[in-house]
Design a protein around this motif. Structure first.
Motif, PDB file in Angstrom:
ATOM      1  N   LEU A   6       0.951  -0.991   0.357  1.00 40.23           N
ATOM      2  CA  LEU A   6       0.121  -0.284   0.130  1.00 40.23           C
ATOM      3  C   LEU A   6       0.761   1.251  -0.186  1.00 40.23           C
ATOM      4  CD1 LEU A   6      -2.860  -1.110   2.892  1.00 40.23           C
ATOM      5  CD2 LEU A   6      -2.656  -0.522  -0.180  1.00 40.23           C
ATOM      6  N   ILE A   7       1.885   1.348   0.888  1.00 34.83           N
ATOM      7  CA  ILE A   7       3.453   2.538   0.525  1.00 34.83           C
ATOM      8  C   ILE A   7       3.813   2.566  -0.273  1.00 34.83           C
ATOM      9  CG2 ILE A   7       4.325   1.601   2.375  1.00 34.83           C
ATOM     10  CD1 ILE A   7       3.116   4.979   3.090  1.00 34.83           C
ATOM     11  N   GLY A  12       5.469   7.624  -3.078  1.00 37.83           N
ATOM     12  CA  GLY A  12       5.993   8.659  -2.302  1.00 37.83           C
ATOM     13  C   GLY A  12       4.756  10.141  -2.476  1.00 37.83           C
ATOM     14  N   ARG A  13       3.695   9.955  -2.775  1.00 37.60           N
ATOM     15  CA  ARG A  13       2.880  10.731  -3.830  1.00 37.60           C
ATOM     16  C   ARG A  13       2.102  10.380  -2.640  1.00 37.60           C
ATOM     17  NH1 ARG A  13       2.622   8.032  -8.406  1.00 37.60           N
ATOM     18  NH2 ARG A  13       1.221   6.050  -7.963  1.00 37.60           N
ATOM     19  N   ARG A  14       2.325   9.859  -1.486  1.00 37.17           N
ATOM     20  CA  ARG A  14       0.972  10.110  -0.172  1.00 37.17           C
ATOM     21  C   ARG A  14       1.652   9.540   1.327  1.00 37.17           C
ATOM     22  NH1 ARG A  14      -3.531   5.893  -1.223  1.00 37.17           N
ATOM     23  NH2 ARG A  14      -4.680   7.053   0.725  1.00 37.17           N
ATOM     24  N   THR A  15       1.469  10.404   1.814  1.00 38.70           N
ATOM     25  CA  THR A  15       1.861  10.736   3.432  1.00 38.70           C
ATOM     26  C   THR A  15       1.483   9.247   4.251  1.00 38.70           C
ATOM     27  OG1 THR A  15       0.459  11.251   4.475  1.00 38.70           O
ATOM     28  CG2 THR A  15       2.183  13.050   3.416  1.00 38.70           C
ATOM     29  N   TYR A  16       2.282   8.683   5.020  1.00 45.05           N
ATOM     30  CA  TYR A  16       2.150   7.399   5.320  1.00 45.05           C
ATOM     31  C   TYR A  16       1.050   7.928   6.563  1.00 45.05           C
ATOM     32  CZ  TYR A  16       6.410   4.903   5.608  1.00 45.05           C
ATOM     33  OH  TYR A  16       7.797   4.293   4.991  1.00 45.05           O
ATOM     34  N   VAL A  25      -5.322   2.640  10.902  1.00 46.46           N
ATOM     35  CA  VAL A  25      -4.349   2.590  12.252  1.00 46.46           C
ATOM     36  C   VAL A  25      -3.380   3.483  12.171  1.00 46.46           C
ATOM     37  CG1 VAL A  25      -3.250   0.067  11.114  1.00 46.46           C
ATOM     38  CG2 VAL A  25      -2.289   1.319  10.337  1.00 46.46           C
ATOM     39  N   THR A  26      -2.848   4.042  12.935  1.00 43.61           N
ATOM     40  CA  THR A  26      -2.011   4.881  12.868  1.00 43.61           C
ATOM     41  C   THR A  26      -0.497   5.165  12.259  1.00 43.61           C
ATOM     42  OG1 THR A  26      -0.472   4.010  14.532  1.00 43.61           O
ATOM     43  CG2 THR A  26      -2.029   5.262  15.507  1.00 43.61           C
ATOM     44  N   GLY A  27      -0.373   6.197  11.834  1.00 39.52           N
ATOM     45  CA  GLY A  27       0.645   6.815  10.662  1.00 39.52           C
ATOM     46  C   GLY A  27       2.534   5.733  11.049  1.00 39.52           C
ATOM     47  N   GLU A  28       2.585   5.855  12.452  1.00 39.61           N
ATOM     48  CA  GLU A  28       3.761   5.556  13.098  1.00 39.61           C
ATOM     49  C   GLU A  28       3.951   3.571  12.772  1.00 39.61           C
ATOM     50  OE1 GLU A  28       7.387   4.507  14.500  1.00 39.61           O
ATOM     51  OE2 GLU A  28       6.801   6.711  14.068  1.00 39.61           O
ATOM     52  N   THR A  29       2.200   3.213  13.221  1.00 41.11           N
ATOM     53  CA  THR A  29       2.220   2.121  13.201  1.00 41.11           C
ATOM     54  C   THR A  29       2.770   1.207  11.458  1.00 41.11           C
ATOM     55  OG1 THR A  29      -0.049   1.542  14.917  1.00 41.11           O
ATOM     56  CG2 THR A  29       0.808  -0.085  13.010  1.00 41.11           C
TER      57      THR A  29
END
Length: 98
Positions: A6-7, A12-16, A25-29
């Protein structure tokens, strides 16, 4: 694996944070999942396979340049052979008429 893709698909066009919100989920997860997937895939700091691929491309580029040089040399030899054969054909054509 699906989490990692997914990432990676975002390229690189979308942030975590945005991708994480889509997944729920959270960005850190999400960051930790990607980091873990990179480690399992042998990409230390996200570079392992990428640097191997770059080295592979560099090696292929060197090989292709050498091949191009060899083909250019052969082409010059073929041009010389064609010219010799053309002149020989002209000579024998004159001889046949005479």
């Amino acid at each position: 694996m699906a989490r990692n893709s997914l990432i990676r698909a975002a390229a690189g066009r979308r942030t975590y944070a945005v991708v994480a919100a889509d997944v729920g989920v959270t960005g850190e997860t999400l960051r930790s999942w990607v980091r873990q997937a990179d480690e399992q895939a042998g990409r230390v700091g996200g570079r392992g396979r990428d640097s191997e691929a770059a080295e592979s491309r560099d090696e292929e580029l060197v090989r292709l340049r050498a091949e191009l040089g060899r083909l250019r040399k052969a082409e010059k030899e073929w041009e010389l052979e064609r010219e010799i054969l053309r002149r020989a054909a002209q000579y024998f054509a004159k001889e046949m008429r005479a």
